[in-house]
Design a protein around this motif. Sequence first.
Motif, PDB file in Angstrom:
ATOM      1  N   ASP A 275       0.975  -1.154  -0.076  1.00 39.31           N
ATOM      2  CA  ASP A 275      -0.143  -0.170  -0.003  1.00 39.31           C
ATOM      3  C   ASP A 275       0.901   1.321   0.051  1.00 39.31           C
ATOM      4  OD1 ASP A 275      -2.218  -1.564  -0.106  1.00 39.31           O
ATOM      5  OD2 ASP A 275      -2.396  -1.574   2.285  1.00 39.31           O
ATOM      6  N   PHE A 276       1.877   1.291   0.763  1.00 37.91           N
ATOM      7  CA  PHE A 276       2.736   2.357   1.036  1.00 37.91           C
ATOM      8  C   PHE A 276       3.601   2.712  -0.358  1.00 37.91           C
ATOM      9  CE2 PHE A 276       1.737   1.588   5.552  1.00 37.91           C
ATOM     10  CZ  PHE A 276       1.699   3.012   5.973  1.00 37.91           C
ATOM     11  N   GLY A 277       4.057   1.357  -0.851  1.00 37.83           N
ATOM     12  CA  GLY A 277       4.764   1.589  -2.416  1.00 37.83           C
ATOM     13  C   GLY A 277       4.229   2.018  -3.400  1.00 37.83           C
ATOM     14  N   GLY A 278       2.824   1.673  -3.597  1.00 35.66           N
ATOM     15  CA  GLY A 278       1.885   2.293  -4.494  1.00 35.66           C
ATOM     16  C   GLY A 278       1.854   3.749  -4.238  1.00 35.66           C
ATOM     17  N   MET A 279       1.514   4.189  -3.296  1.00 37.76           N
ATOM     18  CA  MET A 279       1.427   5.701  -2.949  1.00 37.76           C
ATOM     19  C   MET A 279       2.698   6.404  -3.259  1.00 37.76           C
ATOM     20  SD  MET A 279      -1.803   6.072  -2.429  1.00 37.76           S
ATOM     21  CE  MET A 279      -1.614   7.890  -2.323  1.00 37.76           C
ATOM     22  N   ALA A 280       3.834   5.862  -2.614  1.00 39.56           N
ATOM     23  CA  ALA A 280       5.092   6.416  -2.656  1.00 39.56           C
ATOM     24  C   ALA A 280       5.653   6.729  -4.207  1.00 39.56           C
ATOM     25  CB  ALA A 280       6.090   5.510  -2.271  1.00 39.56           C
ATOM     26  N   GLY A 281       5.178   5.667  -5.016  1.00 38.56           N
ATOM     27  CA  GLY A 281       5.756   5.915  -6.346  1.00 38.56           C
ATOM     28  C   GLY A 281       4.698   7.178  -7.018  1.00 38.56           C
ATOM     29  N   GLY A 282       3.566   7.319  -6.612  1.00 36.85           N
ATOM     30  CA  GLY A 282       2.757   8.397  -7.152  1.00 36.85           C
ATOM     31  C   GLY A 282       3.369   9.981  -6.606  1.00 36.85           C
ATOM     32  N   PHE A 283       3.603   9.697  -5.326  1.00 41.11           N
ATOM     33  CA  PHE A 283       4.150  11.144  -4.834  1.00 41.11           C
ATOM     34  C   PHE A 283       5.492  11.419  -5.491  1.00 41.11           C
ATOM     35  CE2 PHE A 283       0.727  10.437  -1.633  1.00 41.11           C
ATOM     36  CZ  PHE A 283       0.271  11.713  -1.478  1.00 41.11           C
ATOM     37  N   LEU A 284       6.145  10.336  -5.576  1.00 43.99           N
ATOM     38  CA  LEU A 284       7.565  10.510  -6.107  1.00 43.99           C
ATOM     39  C   LEU A 284       7.412  11.148  -7.623  1.00 43.99           C
ATOM     40  CD1 LEU A 284      10.557  10.256  -6.116  1.00 43.99           C
ATOM     41  CD2 LEU A 284      10.351   7.649  -7.050  1.00 43.99           C
ATOM     42  N   ASN A 285       6.306  10.703  -8.406  1.00 45.18           N
ATOM     43  CA  ASN A 285       6.038  11.350  -9.963  1.00 45.18           C
ATOM     44  C   ASN A 285       5.841  12.838  -9.755  1.00 45.18           C
ATOM     45  OD1 ASN A 285       4.456   8.264 -11.049  1.00 45.18           O
ATOM     46  ND2 ASN A 285       6.638   8.670 -11.028  1.00 45.18           N
ATOM     47  N   ASN A 286       4.967  13.026  -8.704  1.00 43.14           N
ATOM     48  CA  ASN A 286       4.675  14.277  -8.560  1.00 43.14           C
ATOM     49  C   ASN A 286       5.714  15.176  -8.365  1.00 43.14           C
ATOM     50  OD1 ASN A 286       3.353  16.739  -6.885  1.00 43.14           O
ATOM     51  ND2 ASN A 286       1.762  16.154  -7.876  1.00 43.14           N
ATOM     52  N   PHE A 287       6.597  14.764  -7.145  1.00 41.73           N
ATOM     53  CA  PHE A 287       7.848  15.595  -7.013  1.00 41.73           C
ATOM     54  C   PHE A 287       8.678  15.761  -7.884  1.00 41.73           C
ATOM     55  CE2 PHE A 287      11.955  15.644  -5.405  1.00 41.73           C
ATOM     56  CZ  PHE A 287      11.859  16.959  -4.362  1.00 41.73           C
ATOM     57  N   MET A 288       9.062  14.736  -8.878  1.00 39.78           N
ATOM     58  CA  MET A 288       9.801  15.128  -9.924  1.00 39.78           C
ATOM     59  C   MET A 288       9.512  15.899 -10.950  1.00 39.78           C
ATOM     60  SD  MET A 288      11.899  11.158 -10.424  1.00 39.78           S
ATOM     61  CE  MET A 288      10.318  10.300 -10.424  1.00 39.78           C
ATOM     62  N   MET A 289       8.135  15.567 -11.290  1.00 41.71           N
ATOM     63  CA  MET A 289       7.770  16.591 -12.263  1.00 41.71           C
ATOM     64  C   MET A 289       7.653  18.116 -11.817  1.00 41.71           C
ATOM     65  SD  MET A 289       4.759  14.259 -14.326  1.00 41.71           S
ATOM     66  CE  MET A 289       4.044  13.793 -12.807  1.00 41.71           C
ATOM     67  N   LYS A 290       7.067  18.141 -10.652  1.00 38.59           N
ATOM     68  CA  LYS A 290       6.983  19.748 -10.167  1.00 38.59           C
ATOM     69  C   LYS A 290       8.390  20.274  -9.792  1.00 38.59           C
ATOM     70  CE  LYS A 290       4.226  22.361  -6.869  1.00 38.59           C
ATOM     71  NZ  LYS A 290       3.016  22.270  -5.888  1.00 38.59           N
ATOM     72  N   ARG A 291       9.316  19.410  -9.236  1.00 34.96           N
ATOM     73  CA  ARG A 291      10.530  20.359  -8.498  1.00 34.96           C
ATOM     74  C   ARG A 291      11.631  20.208  -9.839  1.00 34.96           C
ATOM     75  NH1 ARG A 291      12.587  20.901  -3.340  1.00 34.96           N
ATOM     76  NH2 ARG A 291      10.352  21.266  -2.904  1.00 34.96           N
ATOM     77  N   TRP A 292      11.775  18.999 -10.259  1.00 32.30           N
ATOM     78  CA  TRP A 292      12.815  19.015 -11.148  1.00 32.30           C
ATOM     79  C   TRP A 292      12.325  19.248 -12.682  1.00 32.30           C
ATOM     80  CZ3 TRP A 292      14.492  14.111  -8.263  1.00 32.30           C
ATOM     81  CH2 TRP A 292      15.184  14.454  -7.076  1.00 32.30           C
ATOM     82  N   ARG A 293      11.037  19.521 -13.081  1.00 33.15           N
ATOM     83  CA  ARG A 293      10.565  19.442 -14.340  1.00 33.15           C
ATOM     84  C   ARG A 293      10.913  18.219 -15.177  1.00 33.15           C
ATOM     85  NH1 ARG A 293       8.883  23.266 -11.779  1.00 33.15           N
ATOM     86  NH2 ARG A 293       8.684  25.232 -12.180  1.00 33.15           N
ATOM     87  N   ILE A 294      10.793  17.205 -14.742  1.00 35.00           N
ATOM     88  CA  ILE A 294      11.085  16.104 -15.376  1.00 35.00           C
ATOM     89  C   ILE A 294       9.686  15.389 -16.194  1.00 35.00           C
ATOM     90  CG2 ILE A 294      11.534  13.320 -15.080  1.00 35.00           C
ATOM     91  CD1 ILE A 294      13.237  13.917 -12.918  1.00 35.00           C
TER      92      ILE A 294
END
Length: 427
Positions: A275-294
């Motif tokens: 459960d935590f893994g699935g959510m962690a992946g989503g938040f990691l996506n959001n962080f990388m796209m917003k912070r690093w413009r990936i």
Amino acid sequence: MKVKKLRWWVICLVSLGTILNALARSSLSVAAPTIFTNLHINEQQYSWILSAFQFTYTIAQPICGFIIDVIGLKLGFFIMIIAWSLTNMAHASCSSWGGLAFFRGLMGLSEAAAIPAGVKCNSEWFPAKERGIAGGIANIGTSIGAMLAPPLVVWAIMAYNWEMAFVITGALGLVFAVIWWFCYDTPQKHKAITPEELHLIEAGQEKHLAADHAKPSIGKLLCQRNFWGIALPRFLADPAWGTINFWLPVYLMTVRHMPLRDIAMFAWLPFLAADFGGMAGGFLNNFMMKRWRITTVNARRIGFSLGAILMLPLAFVGFVKSPYLAIGLVSICGFAHQMLSTQVITMATDLFKRNETSTVSGFAGTAGWSGIFICTLIMGSLVNTIGYNPFFMFLSIMDIIGAIILWTMVKEHKTPGVSRTELATVK
């Protein structure tokens, strides 16, 4: 009455459906130790029962996905929920492994709708930058359902009998079908959505992936390299999850000699970690796209690759002395698998039109479950002679190969509908 942030309530509704879907699916593996004794079933026959489900689930995923794309998510998923719930309840009438195999195979035809339904909802209800988190919420249901199965099924067995475990889990699905029918609709038709949220959803989606109201062309989809770029990693990744889902209780009973009560107390931990893994992946996506413009696709690929690295501890499960430490290692792998699985499942919404996403997800799911099906047959034939360790070691490295395929085969569209700047500023 208008509801703010309705899209998050909607994806939670889908997640509830996948929870009950996975709960029904996982009931057999938890009840297996008891059924082994009561119906005199061995590991080989158990593998045939599992294979019946996995075979029909494998071939039905693109069919279910196509149906959902053509008749709509609301009606399509409603029909499938009722079908799998009634079939699951029918398991209680079985008195032999053959009967279980029949109903298990029948149930797989409708249970296959869950993941395509989640992908369809994600593509319709969310702007691109939020689909990683939304995909994590939708996909989290598979691990929550598997997590709830051990305590609920063991309780039903101890309070009543193994048959009642299937009746209860099936009845819960019927209740959900009613809730689904009255609560779900598309953003354009939902009476509770605000104009502001509808605008946010439509403005944040890729214009080149808008639905064209045509039936998906299966031949055209299967000829695209992007399809195989997400299908092959699923073929390599899903057997590990299938092993955790279908074989973990049997492994703990036959190899680790854990009593049923201890299995109920600890066998759900890998699914909690998932459960935590699935959510962690989503938040990691959001962080990388917003912070690093990936870019969206690269964010998914990085998340998959990190999950693949975290799958390596699966190789050591059979070498640790403590069964609780073994469960701990499997839990790390549960976290890792759902992290990477969410990435590759969500990529269908990043690469294909919204009237194609369920079909693409279904065919990719067929690839994944083909891997599970093959792995189950091999395990059923060899696990009594060579043990579980070779399988744990082999499965631990398959996701690394999947990550390589994801980086080399998948190509982003050159004319994106949502720019990096827009992804960062959509709120």
